[in-house]
Scaffold this motif. Structure first.
Motif, short mmCIF file in Angstrom:
data_model
loop_
_atom_site.label_atom_id
_atom_site.label_comp_id
_atom_site.label_asym_id
_atom_site.label_seq_id
_atom_site.Cartn_x
_atom_site.Cartn_y
_atom_site.Cartn_z
N HIS A 172 0.83 -1.20 0.00
CA HIS A 172 0.00 0.00 0.00
C HIS A 172 0.87 1.26 0.00
N GLN A 173 2.12 1.13 0.45
CA GLN A 173 2.99 2.30 0.61
C GLN A 173 3.49 2.81 -0.73
N GLU A 181 -2.77 10.44 6.02
CA GLU A 181 -2.79 9.50 4.91
C GLU A 181 -1.61 8.55 5.05
N THR A 182 -1.91 7.31 5.43
CA THR A 182 -0.85 6.39 5.82
C THR A 182 0.00 5.91 4.65
N SER A 183 -0.49 6.06 3.43
CA SER A 183 0.25 5.47 2.31
C SER A 183 1.59 6.15 2.09
N GLY A 184 1.76 7.38 2.62
CA GLY A 184 3.04 8.06 2.44
C GLY A 184 3.97 7.94 3.62
N PHE A 185 3.55 7.25 4.68
CA PHE A 185 4.32 7.25 5.93
C PHE A 185 5.71 6.66 5.77
N LEU A 186 5.79 5.50 5.08
CA LEU A 186 7.08 4.81 4.98
C LEU A 186 8.09 5.69 4.27
#
Lengths: 251, 193
Positions: free
Chosen positions: A24-25, B37-42
């Motif tokens: 998902h990332q 928005e968690t998709s950009g966290f990494l």
């Protein structure tokens, strides 16, 4: 035509160089990353380029670097005593990083990196892991005496120890949320009040009221500059105070 | 103009046809509130680690040692300069004291010389005065002696004159010359007065 208000748009991440996905990332070089490296560049400009002449009588930029150094050195020394010297690079880097990123956010159209919770949480998690890591490395299990107030009846300990543990765990949360919320709220408020100016100007006779939100926006901008510097200071000071627990655990 | 359906992913192109001016906004609102928005966290964490790691390295290895060095050098410089100034001040004070001492010595010496000269001159004057006085006293004594001898001679002459006068008076009154013995007796009685 009606102008829609959108104070959230400024916080969006923009992918500059997409690098693909892991599940998902989304991996990308974003404008946030660009601002972070720019902040490193500005910090290096102040503290390295400006001090390269090593003059006894400092110029403006070297003076600035010296003021920052002495300020953080004082703060750290007051919080931790002599043992805290080894954490000077960490606290100084955190202060410069947060300060420059906060001030970047004050440039019109620029992106406020510190308004993203994951960034401030990353920094807070770094601080807390250094505190725990150094505390255990230096004091072993004695470090966990931090959670056991001395001179308290055993019955009360049953209540106090969980409270101490919770207060310790909440530290990285409060540290990160404080900075994040300040920056986010400040930027939203500025955007909204600035937007009122435009809306009032387009509202016929009501446009005579438009200077009011304009003055408020100006006042808020000044306040936000203060908040930007203050939050960097608060972040550095709290880091120093938490590090003191790692150096001198036990109540 | 509001876009209530923007959170439910609309068919691509649907928005563009309805409101062409809002393409960007539609895309912008496609996710949640951006900071959550968690998709950009990494990716953000990775970039944060890289950027902050670089900053830490630069500060730790270059910036802070250099600034510490500058501040230390300046403190050192100030300290040595202050020490030097202190030493110079001590030196100046010592020189001042030495000057005072020599001045006082010179004054004392001058006073001594003046006193000695004055004493010498006084003694000389005294000696001269004494010599002169002695001289004068001698002359005075000589004069007195002369006066006395002259007086004695004169007094002797007075007796002779008185005797002659007396005998002349007696001769005129009585017609006879008095004998010298009684005349002498009368003269002695008168002189005894």
């Amino acid at each position: 035509m009606a102008v829609t208000i959108d104070p959230i748009h400024q916080f969006e991440l923009k992918s500059l160089v997409p690098l693909g996905h892991i599940g998902h990332q989304q991996l990308a070089f974003t404008q946030s990353a660009l601002y972070m490296f720019a902040a490193v560049g500005v910090a290096a400009l102040i503290t390295i380029v400006a001090t390269s002449s090593r003059s006894i009588v400092p110029g403006r930029m070297q003076s600035l670097a010296e003021i920052f150094y002495e300020f953080i050195d004082d703060t750290l020394h007051q919080a931790t005593g002599d043992g805290g010297k080894r954490f000077m690079p960490l606290v100084f880097s955190l202060f410069m990083f947060v300060l420059i990123l906060n001030l970047f956010g004050m440039i019109p159209y620029a992106f406020a990196v510190t308004s993203h919770l994951i960034i401030t949480f990353g920094l807070a998690a770094l601080v807390i892991s250094v505190v725990v890591g150094y505390g255990v490395y230096k004091h072993g299990t004695h470090f966990f005496g931090l959670f056991v107030p001395s001179g308290v009846p055993k019955v009360l300990l049953a209540i106090l120890v969980p409270i101490e543990v919770i207060s310790f765990i909440s530290r990285p949360i409060s540290l990160s949320v404080r900075l994040f919320a300040n920056m986010l709220a400040g930027h939203i408020a500025m955007k909204i009040f600035a937007f009122f100016v435009v809306q009032l100007l387009l509202a016929g006779a009501w446009s005579v009221l438009s200077p009011l939100p304009l003055f408020l926006t100006i006042a808020l901008t000044a306040l936000e500059f203060l908040v930007a510097a203050l939050q960097a200071y608060v972040f550095a000071t709290l880091t120093a105070i938490y590090l003191n627990d790692a150096l001198h655990p036990g109540h | 103009m509001a876009q209530p359906n923007s959170l439910t992913t609309p068919p691509p192109g649907a928005d563009t046809q309805v409101v062409p001016g809002h393409v960007e906004h539609t895309e912008a609102h496609s996710g949640a509130f951006p900071p959550f928005e968690t998709s950009g966290f990494l990716a953000q964490l990775v970039w944060l680690a890289l950027a902050f790691g670089l900053l830490y390295y630069l500060m730790d290895k270059v910036a802070l040692p250099r600034i510490r060095g500058i501040l230390h050098d300046r403190a050192e410089r100030l300290r040595t300069d202050l020490d030097k100034a202190q030493a110079m001040k001590t030196e100046a004070d010592a020189a001042g004291v030495a000057y005072e001492t020599s001045l006082r010595d010179a004054q004392n010496k001058a006073r001594d010389i003046a006193q000695a000269t004055r004493n010498e001159l006084n003694a000389e004057a005294e000696a001269k005065r004494k010599a002169l006085e002695g001289d004068l006293n001698a002359k005075l004594a000589a004069s007195e002696a002369t006066i006395r001898s002259r007086t004695e001679v004169a007094m002797g002459n007075v007796r002779a004159i008185a005797g002659e006068t007396a005998s002349a008076i007696v001769e005129r009154l009585t017609g006879q010359v008095p004998d010298p013995a009684s005349l002498n007796r009368a003269l002695d009685a008168t002189a005894a007065h």
